[in-house]
Design a protein around this motif. Structure first.
Motif, PDB file in Angstrom:
ATOM      1  N   LYS A   1       0.831  -1.203   0.000  1.00 50.94           N
ATOM      2  CA  LYS A   1       0.000   0.000   0.000  1.00 50.94           C
ATOM      3  C   LYS A   1       0.869   1.258   0.000  1.00 50.94           C
ATOM      4  N   ALA A   2       1.937   1.246   0.804  1.00 48.95           N
ATOM      5  CA  ALA A   2       2.827   2.411   0.869  1.00 48.95           C
ATOM      6  C   ALA A   2       3.564   2.610  -0.457  1.00 48.95           C
ATOM      7  N   LEU A   3       3.981   1.516  -1.082  1.00 52.58           N
ATOM      8  CA  LEU A   3       4.661   1.613  -2.372  1.00 52.58           C
ATOM      9  C   LEU A   3       3.718   2.118  -3.463  1.00 52.58           C
ATOM     10  N   GLU A   4       2.464   1.753  -3.357  1.00 57.28           N
ATOM     11  CA  GLU A   4       1.494   2.258  -4.324  1.00 57.28           C
ATOM     12  C   GLU A   4       1.271   3.759  -4.120  1.00 57.28           C
ATOM     13  N   GLU A   5       1.234   4.197  -2.874  1.00 60.01           N
ATOM     14  CA  GLU A   5       1.078   5.629  -2.607  1.00 60.01           C
ATOM     15  C   GLU A   5       2.249   6.428  -3.177  1.00 60.01           C
ATOM     16  N   ARG A   6       3.438   5.843  -3.181  1.00 61.27           N
ATOM     17  CA  ARG A   6       4.611   6.478  -3.780  1.00 61.27           C
ATOM     18  C   ARG A   6       4.643   6.285  -5.293  1.00 61.27           C
ATOM     19  N   GLN A   7       3.647   5.594  -5.838  1.00 59.94           N
ATOM     20  CA  GLN A   7       3.528   5.300  -7.268  1.00 59.94           C
ATOM     21  C   GLN A   7       4.656   4.419  -7.786  1.00 59.94           C
ATOM     22  N   ILE A   8       5.272   3.664  -6.887  1.00 59.18           N
ATOM     23  CA  ILE A   8       6.253   2.665  -7.292  1.00 59.18           C
ATOM     24  C   ILE A   8       5.530   1.420  -7.797  1.00 59.18           C
ATOM     25  N   LEU A   9       4.352   1.178  -7.249  1.00 59.92           N
ATOM     26  CA  LEU A   9       3.466   0.111  -7.707  1.00 59.92           C
ATOM     27  C   LEU A   9       2.147   0.715  -8.156  1.00 59.92           C
ATOM     28  N   ARG A  10       1.394  -0.049  -8.929  1.00 56.49           N
ATOM     29  CA  ARG A  10       0.012   0.292  -9.229  1.00 56.49           C
ATOM     30  C   ARG A  10      -0.824  -0.964  -9.039  1.00 56.49           C
ATOM     31  N   SER A  11      -2.112  -0.804  -8.878  1.00 49.03           N
ATOM     32  CA  SER A  11      -2.943  -1.948  -8.539  1.00 49.03           C
ATOM     33  C   SER A  11      -4.253  -1.925  -9.311  1.00 49.03           C
ATOM     34  N   VAL A  12      -4.888  -3.090  -9.355  1.00 52.03           N
ATOM     35  CA  VAL A  12      -6.228  -3.247  -9.919  1.00 52.03           C
ATOM     36  C   VAL A  12      -7.026  -4.138  -8.983  1.00 52.03           C
ATOM     37  N   GLU A  13      -8.355  -3.981  -9.033  1.00 52.75           N
ATOM     38  CA  GLU A  13      -9.248  -4.845  -8.267  1.00 52.75           C
ATOM     39  C   GLU A  13      -9.667  -6.021  -9.134  1.00 52.75           C
ATOM     40  N   LEU A  14      -9.463  -7.227  -8.622  1.00 50.49           N
ATOM     41  CA  LEU A  14      -9.853  -8.439  -9.328  1.00 50.49           C
ATOM     42  C   LEU A  14     -11.079  -9.037  -8.665  1.00 50.49           C
ATOM     43  N   GLU A  15     -11.982  -9.503  -9.501  1.00 54.22           N
ATOM     44  CA  GLU A  15     -13.175 -10.170  -8.971  1.00 54.22           C
ATOM     45  C   GLU A  15     -12.973 -11.675  -9.108  1.00 54.22           C
ATOM     46  N   LEU A  16     -12.800 -12.326  -7.956  1.00 53.94           N
ATOM     47  CA  LEU A  16     -12.569 -13.757  -7.917  1.00 53.94           C
ATOM     48  C   LEU A  16     -13.799 -14.490  -7.408  1.00 53.94           C
ATOM     49  N   GLU A  17     -13.784 -15.792  -7.548  1.00 54.60           N
ATOM     50  CA  GLU A  17     -14.905 -16.593  -7.052  1.00 54.60           C
ATOM     51  C   GLU A  17     -15.051 -16.458  -5.546  1.00 54.60           C
ATOM     52  N   SER A  18     -13.914 -16.275  -4.888  1.00 57.07           N
ATOM     53  CA  SER A  18     -13.933 -16.152  -3.422  1.00 57.07           C
ATOM     54  C   SER A  18     -14.177 -14.721  -2.965  1.00 57.07           C
ATOM     55  N   GLY A  19     -14.269 -13.791  -3.893  1.00 53.39           N
ATOM     56  CA  GLY A  19     -14.478 -12.391  -3.533  1.00 53.39           C
ATOM     57  C   GLY A  19     -13.501 -11.490  -4.272  1.00 53.39           C
ATOM     58  N   GLU A  20     -13.457 -10.219  -3.899  1.00 51.97           N
ATOM     59  CA  GLU A  20     -12.560  -9.272  -4.541  1.00 51.97           C
ATOM     60  C   GLU A  20     -11.153  -9.357  -3.948  1.00 51.97           C
ATOM     61  N   ALA A  21     -10.169  -9.084  -4.789  1.00 58.17           N
ATOM     62  CA  ALA A  21      -8.769  -9.085  -4.346  1.00 58.17           C
ATOM     63  C   ALA A  21      -8.030  -7.970  -5.083  1.00 58.17           C
ATOM     64  N   ARG A  22      -7.062  -7.378  -4.413  1.00 57.25           N
ATOM     65  CA  ARG A  22      -6.265  -6.326  -5.027  1.00 57.25           C
ATOM     66  C   ARG A  22      -4.945  -6.927  -5.508  1.00 57.25           C
ATOM     67  N   ALA A  23      -4.650  -6.699  -6.773  1.00 58.90           N
ATOM     68  CA  ALA A  23      -3.397  -7.193  -7.360  1.00 58.90           C
ATOM     69  C   ALA A  23      -2.518  -6.007  -7.738  1.00 58.90           C
ATOM     70  N   TYR A  24      -1.208  -6.194  -7.597  1.00 60.94           N
ATOM     71  CA  TYR A  24      -0.247  -5.114  -7.797  1.00 60.94           C
ATOM     72  C   TYR A  24       0.681  -5.426  -8.966  1.00 60.94           C
ATOM     73  N   GLU A  25       1.268  -4.356  -9.518  1.00 57.00           N
ATOM     74  CA  GLU A  25       2.264  -4.470 -10.580  1.00 57.00           C
ATOM     75  C   GLU A  25       3.276  -3.341 -10.419  1.00 57.00           C
ATOM     76  N   LEU A  26       4.547  -3.618 -10.769  1.00 55.07           N
ATOM     77  CA  LEU A  26       5.562  -2.572 -10.762  1.00 55.07           C
ATOM     78  C   LEU A  26       5.219  -1.521 -11.810  1.00 55.07           C
ATOM     79  N   ALA A  27       5.327  -0.248 -11.421  1.00 59.32           N
ATOM     80  CA  ALA A  27       4.990   0.835 -12.342  1.00 59.32           C
ATOM     81  C   ALA A  27       6.133   1.136 -13.303  1.00 59.32           C
TER      82      ALA A  27
END
Length: 337
Positions: A223-249
């Motif tokens: 979360k802190a790395l995303e706030e620094r824009q070092i990472l970015r994220s998307v919300e995934l809709e899974l069978e078990s519910g929603e999950a946040r996935a990250y990627e290097l920016a």
């Protein structure tokens, strides 16, 4: 026209290009002694003339002193020269070319010896310290910092902007927040892990398991790395519910950051250091704590993808598959923007 005239022309153009006999010989596949023999009255094999002319940035006609032998644009000459090497060697060749040109950045009358490439970037100096053999150059036009060795080489060029370096620095608090984040336990280990794997989206639970770290710690760091824009994220809709996935920016910035930091932390290992250290690097009063919305962290700047970033680990070679390899990522970036 005698053979000696060609040797005279080669010598003239070689010196104008700032090349040693060894460097010219290496570029065309002969020894430095062979180049010396050409310049002392011999002549190269006719099949070598195109390669010699390309490396010297002239036409073959110029080697014979003929009209129409004007120097070609340096960009075209360097481009043609680079294309003569396998693609995987071109970046290293370009780095070597920049280093061989360093003498032309110095003030008139100030020369440096022909140092060439070292065998190792950290020779044993007998003190047990593992330091890089750096070269530092300061001129009226800016800075150069590099390591030139067979086992490690890089070069950074920093022409000074008209308004000075400080005018383009981010506010100090932005740097403080970044350095505090990087110093948190597990942060560097997390970033190393992410850069050593194929570029893709990942979830906190998987990374925590691979690093043997608490999921809560990993989630906080992500979360802190995303706030620094070092990472970015998307919300995934899974069978078990929603999950946040990250990627290097911006994965390409991590290695230079660590290398420059290592250079900054060491002293007493400068192979060559020339320039005017009396002049300040930052002009007084120009680095402000806040100004406008300029930020030390950013993503989404203009860039073109070359190669396949799905294989961009620190220890993996980056295959060149063209810009098409990342069209899907570019489209995703546009949606994020």
């Amino acid at each position: 026209m005698n053979e000696h005239f060609i040797g005279i022309q080669i010598s003239k153009f070689r010196k104008a290009a700032g090349l040693t006999q060894e460097e010219l010989g290496e570029a065309v596949g002969v020894s430095g002694q062979a180049v010396s023999r050409w310049e002392c009255g011999g002549a190269p094999d006719v099949m070598l003339l195109p390669a010699i002319a390309d490396r010297l940035g002239v036409t073959v006609d110029a080697l014979f002193g003929r009209d129409g032998g004007a120097r070609v644009p340096v960009e075209d000459a360097v481009g043609g020269w680079l294309c003569s090497f396998p693609r995987k060697e071109r970046l290293d060749r370009l780095c070597r070319l920049v280093w061989s040109s360093v003498r032309h950045l110095l003030e008139d009358g100030l020369g440096i010896p022909d140092l060439g490439y070292l065998q190792t970037c950290h020779p044993d100096m007998g003190d047990g310290m593992n330091r890089l053999m750096l070269s530092q150059l300061r001129t009226a036009g800016g800075l150069m910092l590099d390591v030139h060795a067979e086992d490690l080489s890089f070069v950074t060029l920093w022409p000074e902007p008209e308004d000075g370096y400080a005018a383009w620095l981010a506010p100090k608090d932005e740097y403080r927040r970044l350095f505090r984040l990087l110093s948190r336990p597990g942060c560097l280990e997390l970033l190393e892990h992410l850069h050593c794997h194929k570029r893709s989206y990942f979830v906190a639970q998987a990374v925590a398991k691979q690093l043997d770290m608490p999921v809560e710690t990993v989630e906080e760091l992500l979360k802190a790395l995303e706030e620094r824009q070092i990472l970015r994220s998307v919300e995934l809709e899974l069978e078990s519910g929603e999950a946040r996935a990250y990627e290097l920016a911006e994965p390409a910035a991590f290695v230079p950051l660590l290398y420059i930091a290592r250079c900054f932390m060491q002293a007493g290992m400068n192979h060559i250091r020339v320039g005017n250290d009396a002049a300040p690097l930052l002009r007084k009063g120009t680095w402000k704590d806040q100004y406008g919305s300029r930020s030390a962290v950013q993503t989404g700047a203009n860039y073109i993808y070359f190669g396949n970033y799905d294989n961009s680990g620190l220890t993996e070679q980056l295959p060149a598959k063209g810009m098409e390899a990342r069209k899907d990522k570019e489209e995703h970036g546009k949606q994020d923007g």
